[in-house]
Design a protein around this motif. Structure first.
Motif, PDB file in Angstrom:
ATOM      1  N   ILE A  22      -4.787  -0.600   1.598  1.00 33.44           N
ATOM      2  CA  ILE A  22      -4.225  -1.692   1.114  1.00 33.44           C
ATOM      3  C   ILE A  22      -3.060  -2.250   0.592  1.00 33.44           C
ATOM      4  O   ILE A  22      -2.218  -3.166   0.797  1.00 33.44           O
ATOM      5  CB  ILE A  22      -4.993  -2.296  -0.341  1.00 33.44           C
ATOM      6  N   SER A  23      -2.794  -1.729  -0.048  1.00 34.84           N
ATOM      7  CA  SER A  23      -0.249  -2.176   0.041  1.00 34.84           C
ATOM      8  C   SER A  23       0.266  -2.355   1.081  1.00 34.84           C
ATOM      9  O   SER A  23       0.561  -3.080   1.078  1.00 34.84           O
ATOM     10  CB  SER A  23      -0.330  -0.731  -0.951  1.00 34.84           C
ATOM     11  N   GLU A  24      -0.581  -1.281   2.136  1.00 31.39           N
ATOM     12  CA  GLU A  24       0.202  -1.653   3.015  1.00 31.39           C
ATOM     13  C   GLU A  24      -0.071  -3.055   3.972  1.00 31.39           C
ATOM     14  O   GLU A  24       0.787  -3.814   4.318  1.00 31.39           O
ATOM     15  CB  GLU A  24      -0.061  -0.656   4.386  1.00 31.39           C
ATOM     16  N   LEU A  25      -0.553  -3.903   3.568  1.00 25.54           N
ATOM     17  CA  LEU A  25      -1.490  -5.000   4.421  1.00 25.54           C
ATOM     18  C   LEU A  25      -0.237  -6.108   3.106  1.00 25.54           C
ATOM     19  O   LEU A  25      -0.410  -6.853   4.541  1.00 25.54           O
ATOM     20  CB  LEU A  25      -2.914  -5.360   3.595  1.00 25.54           C
ATOM     21  N   PHE A  26       0.205  -5.936   2.587  1.00 30.09           N
ATOM     22  CA  PHE A  26       1.257  -7.223   2.369  1.00 30.09           C
ATOM     23  C   PHE A  26       2.646  -6.982   3.269  1.00 30.09           C
ATOM     24  O   PHE A  26       2.409  -8.138   3.503  1.00 30.09           O
ATOM     25  CB  PHE A  26       1.918  -6.469   0.923  1.00 30.09           C
ATOM     26  N   GLU A  27       3.191  -5.919   3.619  1.00 31.72           N
ATOM     27  CA  GLU A  27       4.223  -6.280   4.909  1.00 31.72           C
ATOM     28  C   GLU A  27       3.608  -6.912   6.067  1.00 31.72           C
ATOM     29  O   GLU A  27       3.855  -7.279   7.019  1.00 31.72           O
ATOM     30  CB  GLU A  27       5.307  -4.094   4.423  1.00 31.72           C
ATOM     31  N   LEU A  28       1.598  -6.264   6.332  1.00 30.48           N
ATOM     32  CA  LEU A  28       1.505  -6.609   7.825  1.00 30.48           C
ATOM     33  C   LEU A  28       1.719  -7.771   7.380  1.00 30.48           C
ATOM     34  O   LEU A  28       1.492  -8.137   8.968  1.00 30.48           O
ATOM     35  CB  LEU A  28      -0.156  -5.744   7.456  1.00 30.48           C
ATOM     36  N   MET A  79       5.249 -10.147  -3.744  1.00 27.14           N
ATOM     37  CA  MET A  79       4.217  -9.675  -4.417  1.00 27.14           C
ATOM     38  C   MET A  79       4.796  -8.675  -2.711  1.00 27.14           C
ATOM     39  O   MET A  79       4.580  -9.251  -1.587  1.00 27.14           O
ATOM     40  CB  MET A  79       2.952 -10.337  -4.871  1.00 27.14           C
ATOM     41  N   ASP A  80       4.778  -7.732  -3.552  1.00 27.22           N
ATOM     42  CA  ASP A  80       5.055  -6.526  -2.520  1.00 27.22           C
ATOM     43  C   ASP A  80       3.460  -5.002  -3.368  1.00 27.22           C
ATOM     44  O   ASP A  80       3.055  -5.158  -3.460  1.00 27.22           O
ATOM     45  CB  ASP A  80       5.688  -5.982  -1.953  1.00 27.22           C
ATOM     46  N   GLY A  81       3.349  -4.178  -1.306  1.00 30.71           N
ATOM     47  CA  GLY A  81       2.504  -3.309  -1.683  1.00 30.71           C
ATOM     48  C   GLY A  81       3.538  -2.366  -3.370  1.00 30.71           C
ATOM     49  O   GLY A  81       1.703  -1.664  -3.935  1.00 30.71           O
ATOM     50  N   ASN A  82       4.538  -2.617  -3.521  1.00 31.89           N
ATOM     51  CA  ASN A  82       4.378  -1.597  -4.619  1.00 31.89           C
ATOM     52  C   ASN A  82       4.016  -2.342  -5.572  1.00 31.89           C
ATOM     53  O   ASN A  82       3.533  -1.852  -6.737  1.00 31.89           O
ATOM     54  CB  ASN A  82       5.856  -0.971  -4.663  1.00 31.89           C
ATOM     55  N   MET A  83       4.643  -3.472  -5.564  1.00 31.62           N
ATOM     56  CA  MET A  83       4.057  -4.413  -7.063  1.00 31.62           C
ATOM     57  C   MET A  83       2.480  -4.388  -7.709  1.00 31.62           C
ATOM     58  O   MET A  83       2.113  -4.089  -7.971  1.00 31.62           O
ATOM     59  CB  MET A  83       4.760  -5.796  -6.793  1.00 31.62           C
ATOM     60  N   TRP A  84       2.109  -5.029  -6.112  1.00 32.30           N
ATOM     61  CA  TRP A  84       0.619  -4.707  -6.063  1.00 32.30           C
ATOM     62  C   TRP A  84      -0.414  -3.466  -6.685  1.00 32.30           C
ATOM     63  O   TRP A  84      -0.997  -2.950  -7.894  1.00 32.30           O
ATOM     64  CB  TRP A  84       0.129  -4.407  -4.990  1.00 32.30           C
ATOM     65  N   ARG A  85       0.296  -2.048  -6.814  1.00 37.38           N
ATOM     66  CA  ARG A  85      -0.454  -0.677  -6.932  1.00 37.38           C
ATOM     67  C   ARG A  85       0.181  -0.086  -8.415  1.00 37.38           C
ATOM     68  O   ARG A  85      -1.023   0.373  -8.930  1.00 37.38           O
ATOM     69  CB  ARG A  85      -0.291   0.742  -5.892  1.00 37.38           C
ATOM     70  N   ARG A  86       1.470  -0.936  -8.917  1.00 39.60           N
ATOM     71  CA  ARG A  86       1.446  -0.831 -10.343  1.00 39.60           C
ATOM     72  C   ARG A  86       0.477  -1.647 -11.284  1.00 39.60           C
ATOM     73  O   ARG A  86       0.593  -1.381 -12.014  1.00 39.60           O
ATOM     74  CB  ARG A  86       3.243  -1.140 -10.396  1.00 39.60           C
ATOM     75  N   GLY A  87       0.599  -2.711 -10.349  1.00 40.51           N
ATOM     76  CA  GLY A  87      -0.319  -4.115 -11.446  1.00 40.51           C
ATOM     77  C   GLY A  87      -1.835  -4.091 -11.393  1.00 40.51           C
ATOM     78  O   GLY A  87      -2.736  -4.390 -12.295  1.00 40.51           O
ATOM     79  N   VAL A  88      -3.112  -3.164 -10.344  1.00 43.63           N
ATOM     80  CA  VAL A  88      -3.602  -3.681  -9.600  1.00 43.63           C
ATOM     81  C   VAL A  88      -4.417  -2.266 -10.704  1.00 43.63           C
ATOM     82  O   VAL A  88      -4.205  -1.879 -11.550  1.00 43.63           O
ATOM     83  CB  VAL A  88      -4.177  -3.573  -8.705  1.00 43.63           C
ATOM     84  N   ASP A  89      -5.747  -3.086 -11.747  1.00 41.43           N
ATOM     85  CA  ASP A  89      -6.814  -2.366 -13.089  1.00 41.43           C
ATOM     86  C   ASP A  89      -7.895  -2.329 -11.802  1.00 41.43           C
ATOM     87  O   ASP A  89      -9.036  -3.046 -12.095  1.00 41.43           O
ATOM     88  CB  ASP A  89      -6.484  -2.637 -13.950  1.00 41.43           C
ATOM     89  N   ILE A  90      -8.005  -1.137 -11.750  1.00 39.60           N
ATOM     90  CA  ILE A  90      -9.410  -1.398 -10.365  1.00 39.60           C
ATOM     91  C   ILE A  90     -10.184  -0.057 -10.090  1.00 39.60           C
ATOM     92  O   ILE A  90      -9.560   1.172 -10.533  1.00 39.60           O
ATOM     93  CB  ILE A  90      -9.150  -1.528  -8.933  1.00 39.60           C
ATOM     94  N   PHE A  91     -11.689  -0.333 -10.533  1.00 39.71           N
ATOM     95  CA  PHE A  91     -12.192   1.071  -9.849  1.00 39.71           C
ATOM     96  C   PHE A  91     -13.261   0.886 -10.012  1.00 39.71           C
ATOM     97  O   PHE A  91     -13.535  -0.211  -8.632  1.00 39.71           O
ATOM     98  CB  PHE A  91     -12.768   1.761 -11.904  1.00 39.71           C
TER      99      PHE A  91
END
Length: 269
Positions: free
Chosen positions: A5-11, A254-266
């Motif tokens: 998912i984080s790679e989608l931001f750059e894509l 927003m990029d993949g790194n910012m997204w991964r630091r912030g996401v609260d998911i389960f």
């Protein structure tokens, strides 16, 4: 999943996909700008005479029912059938379904005529599509007392799509897997169009991957994370106006790194 998912931001930024949006006239400018902010390119074509040409060049199609008419309905049907033929993902935002009887009939006709890939709506809207009462106050959700995970799962199975119930907690389901996202801020409910903008974000991600579950998670969580970060930037003398500006700033950055630091998911099993 988090890595892909984080790679989608750059894509999205590299491919700059064209997102055709037949959308809400109240929020059309914000939807166009949030599409640009995430790195995609919007085209907001509504006329039945032009949708065929436009959608044939697009990478995703948004059908947003926020300001509806017979002309809009015909444009959606025409664009949707062409998108189906070309294999372009279609994202439906059934704004106001459950509150307006005629709109409910139009949306159900769209679902019968077109293969929809992703449906995003609030609790009331998706509850209506799932066969519930779906009451709402205008286009705002009213708590139905029903389980969001069950609503999302039912809609996903009924229409063979990814279903997203957005709210205080966002739920994404493909009918088998269910993901819960706990990002967001109350201010997101105080400005017009954050739901519509979330749909535009989802479409932007759906345009660059065949994994529409991951695209849906990326889009809806981006809005939640951006809401949290935008609120953190506010001073004591700043309110909703500055919050909205901050929201666009955060989504732009927003990029993949910012997204991964912030996401609260389960994920529920």
């Amino acid at each position: 999943m988090l890595q892909t998912i984080s790679e989608l931001f750059e894509l999205v930024k590299v491919k700059n996909p064209l997102i055709h949006q037949i959308t809400n006239m109240v929020t059309i400018n914000d939807c166009a700008n949030v599409t640009l902010a995430i790195g995609a390119s919007p085209v907001m074509a509504h006329s039945p005479e032009e949708v065929e040409d436009v959608v044939s060049h697009a990478h995703a199609l948004v059908l947003n029912c926020g300001t509806f008419s017979e002309v809009t309905f015909q444009s959606m049907l025409k664009a949707g059938k062409i998108a189906n033929e070309l294999g372009i993902p279609i994202i439906l935002d059934p704004v106001g379904v459950g509150a307006i009887t005629s709109r409910e009939k139009y949306v159900k006709s769209i679902l019968e005529s077109i293969r929809i890939d992703i449906i995003r709506g609030n609790e009331s809207e998706l509850d209506c599509l799932a066969g519930g009462i779906g009451t709402s106050k205008g286009v705002d959700a009213i708590h139905t007392g029903r389980d969001h995970e069950a609503i999302a799962n039912k809609v996903a199975n009924m229409f063979g799509c990814i279903a997203i119930v957005s709210g205080e907690v966002d739920v994404v389901s493909n009918g088998e897997r269910t993901v819960i996202i706990k990002n967001g801020h109350p201010y997101l409910t105080k400005i017009t169009g954050t739901g519509c903008m979330s749909t535009a974000l989802i479409a932007s991600f759906a345009s660059v991957t065949k994994n529409l579950m991951e695209a849906s998670i990326a889009g809806i969580s981006t809005m939640g994370i951006a809401g949290e970060l935008a609120a953190k930037c506010l001073s004591d003398k700043e309110g909703l106006g500055t919050f909205k500006v901050n929201l666009f700033d955060v989504i732009t950055l927003m990029d993949g790194n910012m997204w991964r630091r912030g996401v609260d998911i389960f994920e529920e099993y």
